[in-house]
Enzyme design. Sequence first.
Site, PDB file in Angstrom:
ATOM      1  N   GLU A 214       0.878  -1.175   0.000  1.00 47.46           N
ATOM      2  CA  GLU A 214       0.000   0.000   0.000  1.00 47.46           C
ATOM      3  C   GLU A 214       0.914   1.223   0.000  1.00 47.46           C
ATOM      4  O   GLU A 214       1.519   1.553   1.019  1.00 47.46           O
ATOM      5  CB  GLU A 214      -0.905  -0.014   1.240  1.00 47.46           C
ATOM      6  CG  GLU A 214      -1.809  -1.222   1.339  1.00 47.46           C
ATOM      7  CD  GLU A 214      -2.843  -1.276   0.231  1.00 47.46           C
ATOM      8  OE1 GLU A 214      -3.124  -0.216  -0.380  1.00 47.46           O
ATOM      9  OE2 GLU A 214      -3.350  -2.360  -0.050  1.00 47.46           O
ATOM     10  N   CYS A 248      -2.261   9.128   2.728  1.00 49.48           N
ATOM     11  CA  CYS A 248      -1.947   8.649   1.375  1.00 49.48           C
ATOM     12  C   CYS A 248      -3.063   8.945   0.388  1.00 49.48           C
ATOM     13  O   CYS A 248      -2.820   9.027  -0.825  1.00 49.48           O
ATOM     14  CB  CYS A 248      -1.639   7.155   1.395  1.00 49.48           C
ATOM     15  SG  CYS A 248      -3.004   6.109   1.961  1.00 49.48           S
TER      16      CYS A 248
END
Length: 480
Positions: A214, A248
């Site tokens: 990720e 993010c």
Amino acid sequence: MIPNDHAELVVHRAREAAKFWWSKDMQYRMDKLHQLQKAFLLHHDQFIDAIVKDIQQPPIDALAAEILPILDTLHYYRKHAPRLLSRQHRRSPWYMWGARSMVEYMPYGVVLIIAPWNFPLQLSFIPAICALAAGNAVIIKPSEQLQHVPQAIMDMLKDAMLPSNLIQVVTGGPNVAKELISSHPDKIFFTGRESSGKSVAKLAAQSGIPTALELSGNSPMIVFADANLKRAAKAAVWGGFFHAGQVCISIERIYVETSVQSQFTELLIEEAKKLKPYTPSFHDQEENSLYQDGDLGPILMETDWVRLNRLLDNAIHQGATIAWGKTENDDFPYFPPTVLISATDSMEIMNEETFGPLVAVTPFSKEDEVIKRINAGRFGLNVTIFTSDHKKGERIASQLQTGCCVINDVIRNISNSDLPFGGVKASGYGRYRGSEGLYEFTQTKSIMIHSGKRTREINWFPYQIKNLKALQKLLKWWYR
């Protein structure tokens, strides 16, 4: 740095715990997850304090973005994991008449989770819960930037009364992660920078260890003229400046339909002006010294603060303008919420992760234009669309190269326990949450059982021409 033999011991203990965990029935494992849920709830105040002290973000962020998603994830898997992981029956082709087919899911064994400093609890424990529910033991390597959260986790685990070594927490820097990877866990789940993720994947590949990554994002927001502009502006401010933009999937670039660009930008700036810095007192001995009003904490890493200023300066040099926010007098660690206008796709700020409270606004004219511009980027983690035409929103979402998409909301889609989360392109691969989160941490086993009543099958030895002709007739009839 931990000695290599210690890393090997940690993995060995996890492997023994995994064997025990997998040997127990599903009800036992779900009961233990319920104990973990109760322990999280019991320790949630300690977690909030630890998170605020380590990353200096408002306590409501810790509660809403860390504690709540973890509790909901535990609740979700306790309810759904037994069904999702049960044996699934599959069809058998006609030429295997008399056979039954099925699929089972077996855990990898030992899962190493390398977590970042931002969202230190959620980004370590939600993948850990997925792995545990799937039958694995877990090793968590938190960020070396954290001082209080790892200890809070270990304190909580004592009250959770889980099987010995089922969850182990190992602290340290990149060298510790390297030693743990070299000790051959069975699966690695990494969350963090693109560059660091590539290094982890490279090292894991040398030992054939599967990974899920990720990684970074540069999440866009699309605002159409038919959108609820007030809602869109409020969403953009929260989505861009929540956690001081150190997320993010924070909104970093906003594509606004030309006819409403000025109106939307005015609303955006109006909302940004309302934000106040959050400055907790770490020296005040009062019980509520950390629980103060405020919206934005500081930039935790000076390297991020320097990068933010570089991206901003680069954009201004190429013709962008600060509509609100950053001034020359703002020093580390605070970076005020900043709105940049007249941004173009050639600017670095539109193509790299900013990871801070900085959003760039740019106009677009046509639907196919904005789709093309967004898909040209190398990241693909999350996209936000605002429009009152839901069919249009769904149509666009289906054409975007992204792992996740949300229409008329922002960021909160990733906290939906029923939806998988993960990226495409440079944003990584692999999924957690939802049913996909369980399957990410399991290996699929195919099983076929024949009745065994016939002495032989038509394709077995000895080969005979009459059997060939019979098969040819069957193929022509069945697949005509």
